[in-house]
Design a protein around this motif. Structure first.
Motif, PDB file in Angstrom:
ATOM      1  N   ILE A 297       0.744  -1.241  -0.261  1.00 27.55           N
ATOM      2  CA  ILE A 297      -0.077   0.086   0.025  1.00 27.55           C
ATOM      3  C   ILE A 297       0.844   1.147  -0.030  1.00 27.55           C
ATOM      4  O   ILE A 297       1.896   1.417   0.707  1.00 27.55           O
ATOM      5  CB  ILE A 297      -0.911  -0.022   1.179  1.00 27.55           C
ATOM      6  N   LEU A 298       0.604   2.142  -0.874  1.00 34.44           N
ATOM      7  CA  LEU A 298       1.431   3.167  -1.000  1.00 34.44           C
ATOM      8  C   LEU A 298       0.266   4.543  -1.214  1.00 34.44           C
ATOM      9  O   LEU A 298      -0.640   4.393  -1.827  1.00 34.44           O
ATOM     10  CB  LEU A 298       2.500   3.701  -2.130  1.00 34.44           C
ATOM     11  N   ASN A 299       0.840   5.749  -1.026  1.00 35.24           N
ATOM     12  CA  ASN A 299      -0.267   7.133  -1.026  1.00 35.24           C
ATOM     13  C   ASN A 299      -0.551   7.233  -2.385  1.00 35.24           C
ATOM     14  O   ASN A 299       0.073   6.969  -3.118  1.00 35.24           O
ATOM     15  CB  ASN A 299       0.395   7.990  -0.102  1.00 35.24           C
ATOM     16  N   GLU A 300      -1.889   7.886  -2.360  1.00 34.93           N
ATOM     17  CA  GLU A 300      -2.052   8.550  -3.602  1.00 34.93           C
ATOM     18  C   GLU A 300      -1.428   9.362  -4.574  1.00 34.93           C
ATOM     19  O   GLU A 300      -1.359   9.415  -5.613  1.00 34.93           O
ATOM     20  CB  GLU A 300      -3.517   9.397  -3.289  1.00 34.93           C
ATOM     21  N   GLU A 301      -0.349  10.140  -3.671  1.00 27.91           N
ATOM     22  CA  GLU A 301       0.498  11.005  -4.490  1.00 27.91           C
ATOM     23  C   GLU A 301       1.474  10.312  -5.341  1.00 27.91           C
ATOM     24  O   GLU A 301       1.590  10.622  -6.277  1.00 27.91           O
ATOM     25  CB  GLU A 301       1.085  11.913  -3.336  1.00 27.91           C
ATOM     26  N   LEU A 302       1.842   9.039  -4.919  1.00 28.01           N
ATOM     27  CA  LEU A 302       2.816   8.332  -5.557  1.00 28.01           C
ATOM     28  C   LEU A 302       2.243   7.958  -6.944  1.00 28.01           C
ATOM     29  O   LEU A 302       2.781   7.875  -7.826  1.00 28.01           O
ATOM     30  CB  LEU A 302       3.174   7.218  -4.931  1.00 28.01           C
ATOM     31  N   TRP A 303       0.619   7.449  -6.723  1.00 25.13           N
ATOM     32  CA  TRP A 303       0.176   6.883  -8.045  1.00 25.13           C
ATOM     33  C   TRP A 303      -0.114   7.948  -8.937  1.00 25.13           C
ATOM     34  O   TRP A 303      -0.223   7.602 -10.224  1.00 25.13           O
ATOM     35  CB  TRP A 303      -0.732   6.087  -7.601  1.00 25.13           C
ATOM     36  N   LYS A 304      -0.224   9.242  -8.416  1.00 23.23           N
ATOM     37  CA  LYS A 304      -0.483  10.287  -9.408  1.00 23.23           C
ATOM     38  C   LYS A 304       0.738  10.618 -10.267  1.00 23.23           C
ATOM     39  O   LYS A 304       0.740  10.881 -11.411  1.00 23.23           O
ATOM     40  CB  LYS A 304      -1.020  11.608  -8.694  1.00 23.23           C
ATOM     41  N   ARG A 305       1.920  10.587  -9.550  1.00 19.77           N
ATOM     42  CA  ARG A 305       3.102  10.991 -10.075  1.00 19.77           C
ATOM     43  C   ARG A 305       3.528   9.820 -11.088  1.00 19.77           C
ATOM     44  O   ARG A 305       4.261  10.146 -11.902  1.00 19.77           O
ATOM     45  CB  ARG A 305       4.184  10.944  -8.921  1.00 19.77           C
ATOM     46  N   SER A 306       3.426   8.700 -10.753  1.00 20.15           N
ATOM     47  CA  SER A 306       3.704   7.634 -11.611  1.00 20.15           C
ATOM     48  C   SER A 306       2.770   7.497 -12.864  1.00 20.15           C
ATOM     49  O   SER A 306       3.189   6.888 -13.992  1.00 20.15           O
ATOM     50  CB  SER A 306       3.543   6.029 -10.927  1.00 20.15           C
ATOM     51  N   GLY A 307       1.557   8.101 -12.682  1.00 19.73           N
ATOM     52  CA  GLY A 307       0.943   7.990 -13.937  1.00 19.73           C
ATOM     53  C   GLY A 307      -0.452   7.151 -13.756  1.00 19.73           C
ATOM     54  O   GLY A 307      -1.385   7.181 -14.531  1.00 19.73           O
ATOM     55  N   HIS A 308      -0.294   6.424 -12.939  1.00 19.20           N
ATOM     56  CA  HIS A 308      -1.198   5.326 -12.910  1.00 19.20           C
ATOM     57  C   HIS A 308      -2.625   5.990 -12.422  1.00 19.20           C
ATOM     58  O   HIS A 308      -3.786   5.200 -12.884  1.00 19.20           O
ATOM     59  CB  HIS A 308      -1.087   4.203 -11.777  1.00 19.20           C
ATOM     60  N   TRP A 309      -2.819   6.901 -11.681  1.00 20.55           N
ATOM     61  CA  TRP A 309      -3.935   7.660 -11.289  1.00 20.55           C
ATOM     62  C   TRP A 309      -4.733   8.073 -12.428  1.00 20.55           C
ATOM     63  O   TRP A 309      -6.061   7.988 -12.507  1.00 20.55           O
ATOM     64  CB  TRP A 309      -3.627   8.868 -10.387  1.00 20.55           C
TER      65      TRP A 309
END
Length: 643
Positions: A297-309
């Motif tokens: 589990i990792l925070n929302e900000e990481l997934w936004k930065r990676s492009g997955h969001w």
């Protein structure tokens, strides 16, 4: 005169208006006999189409996917004509070619029965025997609507009404049967030498559950009867090999209503799984990979930065911790990126190869879940390679060699496909072009033929996919190599170059097994549950003939265990023949028979699952034979008739 460039690059001149079929006859009478359709400048067309200008021409046979699709599409029209002949009040919906065969949807008063299918097949044979020519004609939209209304085909009228105004609508006619269709089709019904209607299912019109339920008939067809016989044999084999059935019989895994799509591995399944993971670790360590483990589990900000969001959110699960949004990882790559960022790297550190057997979760619709093949949580045998631009080609070549080694170990053939930039992607045109060209150069260096899948890449980069072929000819996409310039950019990854300045590394995402769970499902069906010795949960079963033989059986058991051979004793009070049959049903590679003669000579009688009776062997000789077979990871030649 016009110039026609053929698939082999040769150029021929013909009179304007020559048809594709006439070109095929000029090249070879044999080619003309098997020609089904053609591609002109990339567009699939009928072989009767006249050519009016300079073009690139590829004549399609049943060996080509587009050729198969034209053949199967024509067979769907034969099916529809037969149904209309037998059930005049039926209304026609749609009848496309699909990945393996075809279907047609019908609005009929009562559901079709298996007996109906037999009668429909008989009628189809008459249509094939008549060898009807398929004639294409076109009407304006208005006339097409009136034409279909006059025939009482309400679904066809609805389809035509969806066409833009002013568009010309095409139809195909065979005998007295006419269907709305864009084509292409083969020349006549007589080429369909072998076919079989396989099943009946319900299907909503246009896939919408608010619409009427129609009756869908599935079928398959081939130019030769032997091809049909082989296909039907493989279908029966596939039923026997279903990994869900074998998984239960061999006590490998289970899936429960308390967790649909979340598999439970049993002790036998864990032995198989651990053997695969141990093999993976050993081979990766040899090739300079370092294993890591990253959080679930990792925070929302990481997934936004990676492009997955933005590009993968609909497939992700979310949770809240301390009033902040977190996501359960659907992929391992952002975790590997964070590990890379924990310290500054020099060009001397690269390439840096990080491997991870990482469990991921992806939201799949319940209707597509299928045993171990389609699940909601699985372990990817991931690795992420960080490298300088100069190292890209050699690293890709290294991964290709690794995947080749793995698949050959299991006896798989494979083919390769290159997937290019999708619509839903991130990054610049220049970065995508660089990445795609690098993959092409590596494939060319290895001399690998490949098919291009336009627009099927990952959202962050193009990829090479490996489609392995199992023992009954089915293909499965498993290994992949994805080249990514986007994530290093998004996370500001750097290394210090020879000039002392910061530079941006490139990144490879790659898997070999793909999903451990899915690979186990594929292996189970590939080997029909009869795994090679090194993977078999139980490698040998010791079978004492009577009670007074059990002590000697125990002695052999301890010796095998000491040498790390997975062995069990069948101490049940059953007849020897029954015990042997039971061991064979459990797909155990070796049976060790213990009786008076074996005790007297301090030897064992050995039966092989594949080769039958191997005779009487010294105990140490037999154990050494097992250890050699385990070490070499040998597998018997896979014969689907024996499995």
């Amino acid at each position: 005169m016009i110039k026609i460039t053929l698939k082999d690059g040769s150029v021929r001149e013909y009179v304007k208006g020559i048809t594709v079929l006439e070109v095929a006859k000029d090249i070879s009478k044999g080619l003309a006999r098997v020609a089904l359709a053609a591609k002109i400048d990339g567009k699939v067309i009928d072989i009767r189409t006249p050519i009016e200008e300079d073009v690139e021409l590829n004549i399609l046979t049943f060996e080509d996917q587009e050729g198969k699709e034209a053949f199967w599409h024509t067979t769907s029209h034969v099916l529809a004509q037969a149904v209309k002949a037998l059930f005049p009040n039926v209304k026609l919906a749609i009848g496309p070619a699909i990945e393996n065969g075809f279907y047609y949807d019908f609005d009929v008063e009562k559901p079709f029965t298996p007996e109906d299918l037999e009668e429909i097949e008989k009628e189809m044979k008459k249509i094939v025997k008549e060898d009807y020519f398929l004639e294409r004609f076109e009407l304006s939209k208005e006339k097409a609507i009136q034409f279909m209304k006059g025939r009482g085909e309400d679904y066809k009228v609805e389809l035509i009404e969806d066409f833009p105004e002013g568009e010309t609508i095409s139809f195909y006619k065979q005998g007295d049967f006419v269907d709305l269709c864009a084509g292409p089709h083969i020349q006549s019904t007589g080429s369909i030498k072998a076919f079989k209607l396989l099943s009946i299912a319900g299907a909503y019109w246009k896939g919408n559950e608010n619409n009427k339920m129609l009756q869908r008939i599935y079928g398959i067809s081939f130019p030769k009867k032997k091809q049909l016989d082989d296909y039907l044999y493989r279908l029966e084999e596939a039923k026997k090999r279903d990994h869900r059935k074998l998984g239960k019989e061999l006590d490998l895994f289970s899936i429960h209503e308390e967790g649909p799509g979340f598999p439970f591995f049993h002790p036998n399944g864990m032995i198989l799984r651990n053997a695969l993971e141990d093999f993976w670790r050993m081979e990766h360590e040899k090739r300079g990979y370092k294993e890591i483990k990253t959080p679930m589990i990792l925070n929302e900000e990481l997934w936004k930065r990676s492009g997955h969001w933005d590009h993968y959110k609909d497939n992700m699960y979310f949770t809240k911790i301390d009033d902040k949004e977190y996501a359960i990882k659907p992929m391992n790559c952002p975790g590997a990126v964070l590990v890379y960022k924990t310290k500054m790297h020099s060009y001397r550190d690269l390439p840096l190869r990080m491997g991870e057997l990482g469990t991921v979760h992806r939201h799949e619709m319940s209707g597509v879940l299928h045993g171990l093949m389609r699940v909601r949580n699985f372990t990817q045998d991931d690795a992420h390679i960080f490298m300088t631009p100069e190292q890209i080609k050699s690293e890709i070549v290294g991964v290709i060699d690794l995947i080749d080694y793995f698949y050959k170990t299991f006896g798989f053939k494979y083919h390769v496909e290159l997937s290019t930039r999708p619509e839903n992607s991130m990054g610049s045109d220049e970065a995508w072009e660089r990445a795609t060209n690098a993959l092409i150069e590596a494939l060319q260096e290895k001399g690998l033929d490949y098919k291009v899948n336009e627009g099927d890449g990952a959202f962050y980069g193009p990829k090479i996919d490996f489609h392995l072929e199992d023992s009954i000819g089915r293909t499965w996409q498993c290994g992949t190599i994805q080249l990514d310039f986007q994530m290093p950019e998004n996370f500001d990854l750097t290394y210090i170059g020879p000039d002392g300045e910061k530079h941006r590394p490139a990144m490879i995402h790659r898997v070999v097994f793909g999903s451990i769970e899915r690979f186990i499902g594929i292996l189970t069906e590939h080997f029909a549950g009869a795994f090679p010795l090194w993977l078999a949960p139980i490698q040998a079963m010791i079978i004492p003939i009577a009670d007074h033989h059990k002590e000697y059986a125990q002695k052999i058991y301890k010796k095998c265990k000491k040498n790390k051979v997975r062995v069990e004793i069948d101490n049940r009070n059953e007849k020897i023949g029954y015990k042997i049959r039971e061991a064979q049903l459990q797909k155990i590679p070796y049976m060790i028979i213990v009786g008076d003669q074996e005790i007297e000579n301090e030897k064992v009688s050995v039966r092989s699952r594949f080769k039958g009776d191997l005779g009487i062997l010294e105990v140490d000789e037999f154990i050494n034979k097992l250890l050699e077979e385990i070490y070499n990871k040998t597998y018997e030649n896979i014969d689907i008739k024996k499995s």
